[in-house]
Design an enzyme around this catalytic site. Structure first.
Site, mmCIF file in Angstrom:
data_model
loop_
_atom_site.group_PDB
_atom_site.id
_atom_site.type_symbol
_atom_site.label_atom_id
_atom_site.label_comp_id
_atom_site.label_asym_id
_atom_site.label_seq_id
_atom_site.Cartn_x
_atom_site.Cartn_y
_atom_site.Cartn_z
ATOM 1 N N TYR A 78 -15.299 14.988 19.174
ATOM 2 C CA TYR A 78 -13.931 14.490 19.097
ATOM 3 C C TYR A 78 -13.549 13.996 17.710
ATOM 4 C CZ TYR A 78 -14.444 15.091 24.026
ATOM 5 O OH TYR A 78 -14.693 15.652 25.246
ATOM 6 N N HIS B 265 -3.067 2.831 8.315
ATOM 7 C CA HIS B 265 -4.145 2.241 7.512
ATOM 8 C C HIS B 265 -4.551 0.926 8.169
ATOM 9 C CE1 HIS B 265 -6.502 0.401 4.455
ATOM 10 N NE2 HIS B 265 -5.544 -0.342 3.938
ATOM 11 N N HIS C 71 -12.855 -1.721 2.305
ATOM 12 C CA HIS C 71 -11.426 -1.945 2.552
ATOM 13 C C HIS C 71 -11.006 -1.447 3.933
ATOM 14 C CE1 HIS C 71 -7.097 -1.598 0.698
ATOM 15 N NE2 HIS C 71 -7.069 -2.005 1.954
ATOM 16 N N HIS D 112 -7.928 -2.192 8.749
ATOM 17 C CA HIS D 112 -9.136 -2.831 8.214
ATOM 18 C C HIS D 112 -10.156 -2.966 9.347
ATOM 19 C CE1 HIS D 112 -6.428 -4.974 4.979
ATOM 20 N NE2 HIS D 112 -6.433 -3.649 4.870
ATOM 21 N N GLU E 138 0.807 -1.219 0.000
ATOM 22 C CA GLU E 138 0.000 0.000 0.000
ATOM 23 C C GLU E 138 0.847 1.279 0.000
ATOM 24 O OE1 GLU E 138 -2.930 -0.339 -0.663
ATOM 25 O OE2 GLU E 138 -3.944 -1.922 0.449
#
Length: 216
Positions: free
Chosen positions: A122, A95, A162, A97, A75
């Site tokens: 927040y 990143h 994703h 999942h 990625e």
């Protein structure tokens, strides 16, 4: 301890915490963080957040070339796109999942311009607006192109089917913002159909103005 050694240890420690709390499982998710000289430390491809070796983190030079450690996550295009477009605002990228965020990305009623409803101040403070990007094959360079198309205006995106990507000034801030994104997604799913009392537009604007939040 050198800056690089300290950052290696911090990446592994925070990744393990993310893994142990079930925010990403198996060999999913990736982290990158920038050193003061512009090099990047990146979690390797196929690695588990629960068992990272500081010495095997990928070391990427300023040209994007691997100069040490294992091969980096596939990625890299999305990481590079955030660093290129956000500049000094991005010192680290996370990143994941994470389950609730991914679930939110698949619901047709999710607002593609701002996936998180204004349930608490927040998420606004830590994330601003979170853009929903369409589905891309994992590792597809087109993910980077889509992020570049935002011209640096968003610090967080949610990749459809994703998972979320968050950029922040440093690793700690990126992790905290990611946790806020997942928690707000969870709240959104828990209260869906229950007509929760959200922040009013005036309350949202007050938070944005008071904390000088990017809100384009």
């Amino acid at each position: 301890m050198s800056e690089e050694a300290k950052l290696r240890e911090t990446i592994c420690r925070m990744a393990r915490s993310i893994f142990e709390r079930g925010l990403t499982g198996g060999a999913s998710g990736n982290i990158s963080a920038r050193l003061s000289d512009g090099r990047l430390l990146v979690t390797p491809t196929g690695s588990s957040f629960g068992d990272l070796d500081p010495a095997r983190l990928s070391l990427i030079d300023e040209t994007g070339r691997l100069v040490g450690g294992d091969a980096p996550t596939k990625e890299m295009p999305l990481h590079s796109a955030f660093y290129d477009t956000r500049g000094a605002k991005s010192g680290a990228i996370v990143h994941l999942h994470s389950t609730h965020s991914v679930a939110l990305s698949m619901l047709p009623e999710t607002d593609p311009d701002n996936v998180l409803p204004p349930l608490t101040p927040y998420s606004i403070m830590r994330l601003g607006k979170v853009k929903l990007l369409p589905y891309f094959r994992p590792g597809d360079a087109a993910i980077g192109d889509a992020i570049r198309g935002l011209a640096g205006k968003r610090s967080a995106v949610l990749l459809a089917n994703h998972g979320p990507v968050v950029a922040a000034k440093d690793l700690e801030a990126a992790v905290y913002a990611m946790e806020e994104l997942e928690e707000t997604a969870r709240l959104a799913l828990l209260t869906r159909g229950m007509k929760p009392k959200m922040l009013t537009p005036e309350q949202v604007r007050d938070v944005v103005d008071h904390f000088n939040i990017e809100w384009d």
